[in-house]
Scaffold this active site. Structure first.
Site, PDB file in Angstrom:
ATOM      1  N   SER A 282      -6.077 -26.936  15.297  1.00  0.00           N
ATOM      2  CA  SER A 282      -6.246 -27.816  16.459  1.00  0.00           C
ATOM      3  C   SER A 282      -7.644 -28.423  16.509  1.00  0.00           C
ATOM      4  O   SER A 282      -7.804 -29.615  16.823  1.00  0.00           O
ATOM      5  CB  SER A 282      -5.951 -27.062  17.756  1.00  0.00           C
ATOM      6  OG  SER A 282      -6.753 -25.905  17.885  1.00  0.00           O
ATOM      7  N   HIS A 312      -0.210 -21.119  14.657  1.00  0.00           N
ATOM      8  CA  HIS A 312      -1.462 -21.344  15.384  1.00  0.00           C
ATOM      9  C   HIS A 312      -1.256 -20.933  16.847  1.00  0.00           C
ATOM     10  O   HIS A 312      -0.925 -19.795  17.124  1.00  0.00           O
ATOM     11  CB  HIS A 312      -1.872 -22.814  15.233  1.00  0.00           C
ATOM     12  CG  HIS A 312      -3.267 -23.128  15.689  1.00  0.00           C
ATOM     13  ND1 HIS A 312      -4.231 -22.163  15.887  1.00  0.00           N
ATOM     14  CD2 HIS A 312      -3.872 -24.314  16.007  1.00  0.00           C
ATOM     15  CE1 HIS A 312      -5.356 -22.739  16.278  1.00  0.00           C
ATOM     16  NE2 HIS A 312      -5.161 -24.044  16.369  1.00  0.00           N
ATOM     17  N   HIS A 358      -5.831 -12.208  10.919  1.00  0.00           N
ATOM     18  CA  HIS A 358      -6.530 -13.444  11.253  1.00  0.00           C
ATOM     19  C   HIS A 358      -7.064 -14.065   9.975  1.00  0.00           C
ATOM     20  O   HIS A 358      -7.418 -13.357   9.029  1.00  0.00           O
ATOM     21  CB  HIS A 358      -7.682 -13.171  12.232  1.00  0.00           C
ATOM     22  CG  HIS A 358      -8.274 -14.412  12.821  1.00  0.00           C
ATOM     23  ND1 HIS A 358      -9.283 -15.110  12.203  1.00  0.00           N
ATOM     24  CD2 HIS A 358      -7.990 -15.091  13.962  1.00  0.00           C
ATOM     25  CE1 HIS A 358      -9.599 -16.162  12.945  1.00  0.00           C
ATOM     26  NE2 HIS A 358      -8.838 -16.179  14.010  1.00  0.00           N
ATOM     27  N   ARG A 367     -11.901 -11.563  21.460  1.00  0.00           N
ATOM     28  CA  ARG A 367     -11.114 -12.144  22.546  1.00  0.00           C
ATOM     29  C   ARG A 367     -10.025 -11.167  22.993  1.00  0.00           C
ATOM     30  O   ARG A 367      -9.696 -11.089  24.186  1.00  0.00           O
ATOM     31  CB  ARG A 367     -10.499 -13.470  22.099  1.00  0.00           C
ATOM     32  CG  ARG A 367     -11.523 -14.538  21.719  1.00  0.00           C
ATOM     33  CD  ARG A 367     -10.865 -15.760  21.104  1.00  0.00           C
ATOM     34  NE  ARG A 367     -10.172 -15.426  19.864  1.00  0.00           N
ATOM     35  CZ  ARG A 367      -9.416 -16.277  19.172  1.00  0.00           C
ATOM     36  NH1 ARG A 367      -9.260 -17.530  19.604  1.00  0.00           N
ATOM     37  NH2 ARG A 367      -8.824 -15.901  18.053  1.00  0.00           N
ATOM     38  N   ASP A 413      -3.804 -13.438  20.323  1.00  0.00           N
ATOM     39  CA  ASP A 413      -2.428 -13.665  20.769  1.00  0.00           C
ATOM     40  C   ASP A 413      -1.693 -12.381  21.128  1.00  0.00           C
ATOM     41  O   ASP A 413      -0.721 -12.421  21.882  1.00  0.00           O
ATOM     42  CB  ASP A 413      -1.639 -14.396  19.677  1.00  0.00           C
ATOM     43  CG  ASP A 413      -2.209 -15.766  19.382  1.00  0.00           C
ATOM     44  OD1 ASP A 413      -2.501 -16.499  20.342  1.00  0.00           O
ATOM     45  OD2 ASP A 413      -2.379 -16.105  18.191  1.00  0.00           O
TER      46      ASP A 413
END
Length: 479
Positions: A282, A312, A358, A367, A413
């Site tokens: 992105s 993604h 990742h 995160r 995620d």
């Protein structure tokens, strides 16, 4: 101010509906509010950026001149065929992702960001608009500067009627991310950059119009996202933007949530999902399309289309679907032994464990840790959180033993959906739209910087397989 608004309303009502008049009143209130805050500070964000960018552009120019021929890395054939993984070839000022350390925003870790960025009164989480300021300037803004920026974004929030009608006309079964991209593209009608370029504006002014488009776009994204959410899953109605609220609070309220902790979650969510250096799909796509001098609207829309991919941003939706299937099959048995067996069954069936691994990181995603700490603070006994926590204890060992992943640790995620589920935002197909709002905060500053320093169009060199064979043959013959 009342007199101004009253006069404006009478004139406006003669030509438009009461609803439009009320929207204009709110926009004027927000605009005057933003100017009030701005007058109380030394500089607005645009003024500060205009002050610091000439020196930055000169620094880059000098750096290129002195070291432009320096070799900064070697490209392997497997990297060319492997999605250019790890090739050093982009400039991204806002953040750098270290495999072992994790993300740093302008040199600051996520815990440092949580401590140092300004916060709303009574909140413990950073304001995402404060991060936008940091990403653009490299500086931590003052509380007053962030309040002015919050008011400025609120003043830009109204979306054109044709975009409202477009969203209302879309089928409810069209994925929310497709609707999001369509709406952002349709905002091109309002692009100040596109209009200025058509009129032959100087290259030196590109950044100013890119800045205005970027802030206009940021101001409108919570309204667009909420309109999609309310259209697809609720009654189609949304409240108005609060001119006195910060960005995260406005997003939460537009979605229909007043819960104080959920508002704090939105502030944290938008901050930690915003930027992850420039090589992800992105970010890279937004930068690439922007390099062709497409407006921020078209550039971000392209980036959103990349974010929508299951490899993604849409991975958060897949993680939750996988968790629900796991929960159904283990029937409440969240023991480590049961979870371990399920993980092995997943891997032995040729599938992956969603939310783990990742492209760059080789440790637990910071995160993920930030979201885990939020959950421990607010709902440590929530069933789905306990399930995710048990997976966190078991999965790294299983994946390490399996031996086919370079990073057995969880990424962002694997946790984000659980937090949203707890507060009642259960529609998983919408989660990537929230990710998209956050990602705009990270990619738009780089677009502004690119135009300010005169970054060229991106055009890497490609070869066919036959040409690569010729190249390899020549290299091997020399050795």
């Amino acid at each position: 101010m009342s007199a101004i608004l009253s006069t404006t309303s009478k004139s406006f009502l003669s030509r438009n509906s009461t609803r439009q008049c009320q929207n204009m009143q709110k926009a004027l209130f927000a605009l005057l509010n933003a100017r009030h805050y701005s007058s109380a500070t030394e500089q607005t964000l645009k003024e500060r950026f205009a002050e610091i960018i000439p020196a930055k552009a000169e620094e880059i120019k000098k750096f290129k001149k002195e070291h432009g021929k320096t070799v900064i890395g070697e490209v392997l054939l497997e990297q060319a065929y492997g999605g250019m993984r790890g090739i050093k070839g982009l400039v991204w000022e806002g953040s750098v992702l270290d495999p072992e350390e994790g993300i740093r925003f302008r040199g600051r870790t996520i815990p440092e960001i949580q401590r140092e960025l300004p916060k709303a009164e009574g909140s413990t989480e950073p304001l995402p608009e404060a991060l936008f300021w940091l990403l653009l300037t490299g500086e931590i803004p003052t509380d007053a500067q962030v309040k002015a920026l919050s008011a400025d974004l609120a003043a830009r929030s109204e979306i054109p009627e044709h975009v409202v009608q477009l969203l209302d006309s879309l089928p409810k079964d069209l994925h929310p991310m497709a609707q999001f991209s369509i709406a952002v593209t349709a905002l091109e009608s309002d692009s100040k950059f596109a209009k200025a370029y058509a009129q032959g504006v100087s290259k030196k002014e590109y950044w100013s119009y890119t800045f205005e488009d970027s802030l206009d776009l940021l101001g409108k994204l919570p309204v667009i996202a909420s309109k999609i959410y309310r259209n697809v899953f609720k009654d189609g109605k949304i409240t108005s933007t609060d001119p006195n609220a910060d960005y995260g609070k406005n997003l939460a309220q537009l979605l229909g949530y007043e819960n104080k902790d959920f508002i704090d979650l939105m502030r944290l969510y938008l901050t930690i999902h915003s930027d992850h250096e420039g090589g992800n799909v992105s970010a890279h796509t937004t930068h690439l399309v922007g390099s062709a001098l497409s407006s921020p609207y078209l550039s971000l829309a392209a980036g959103l289309n990349g974010l929508a991919g299951p490899l993604h941003g849409r991975a958060n939706q897949e993680v939750l679907e996988w968790l629900f299937k796991l929960r159904e099959e283990v029937k409440g048995d969240y023991s480590k032994e049961t979870i371990e067996k399920y993980l092995w069954d997943t891997l032995n069936a040729g599938r992956v464990v969603p939310g783990y691994g990742h492209a760059v990181l080789r440790k637990t995603d910071p995160r993920y840790t930030a979201q885990r700490e939020f959950a421990l603070k607010h709902f440590p006994d929530y069933e789905l959180f306990k399930l995710v926590s048990t997976i966190y204890e078991v999965a790294p060992g299983v994946l390490t033993k399996h031996g086919k992943t370079k990073n057995p640790w969880p990424n962002v995620d694997s946790h984000s959906g659980v937090l949203l589920q707890y507060y009642g935002l259960t529609e998983a197909s919408f989660y990537t739209v929230l990710f998209g709002v956050a990602r705009a905060i990270g990619v738009l500053p780089q677009l502004i910087i690119d135009r300010a320093v005169g970054a060229p169009i991106e055009r890497p060199k490609s070869f066919s397989t036959e040409k690569y064979k010729e190249l390899i043959k020549k290299i091997e013959s020399k050795n």
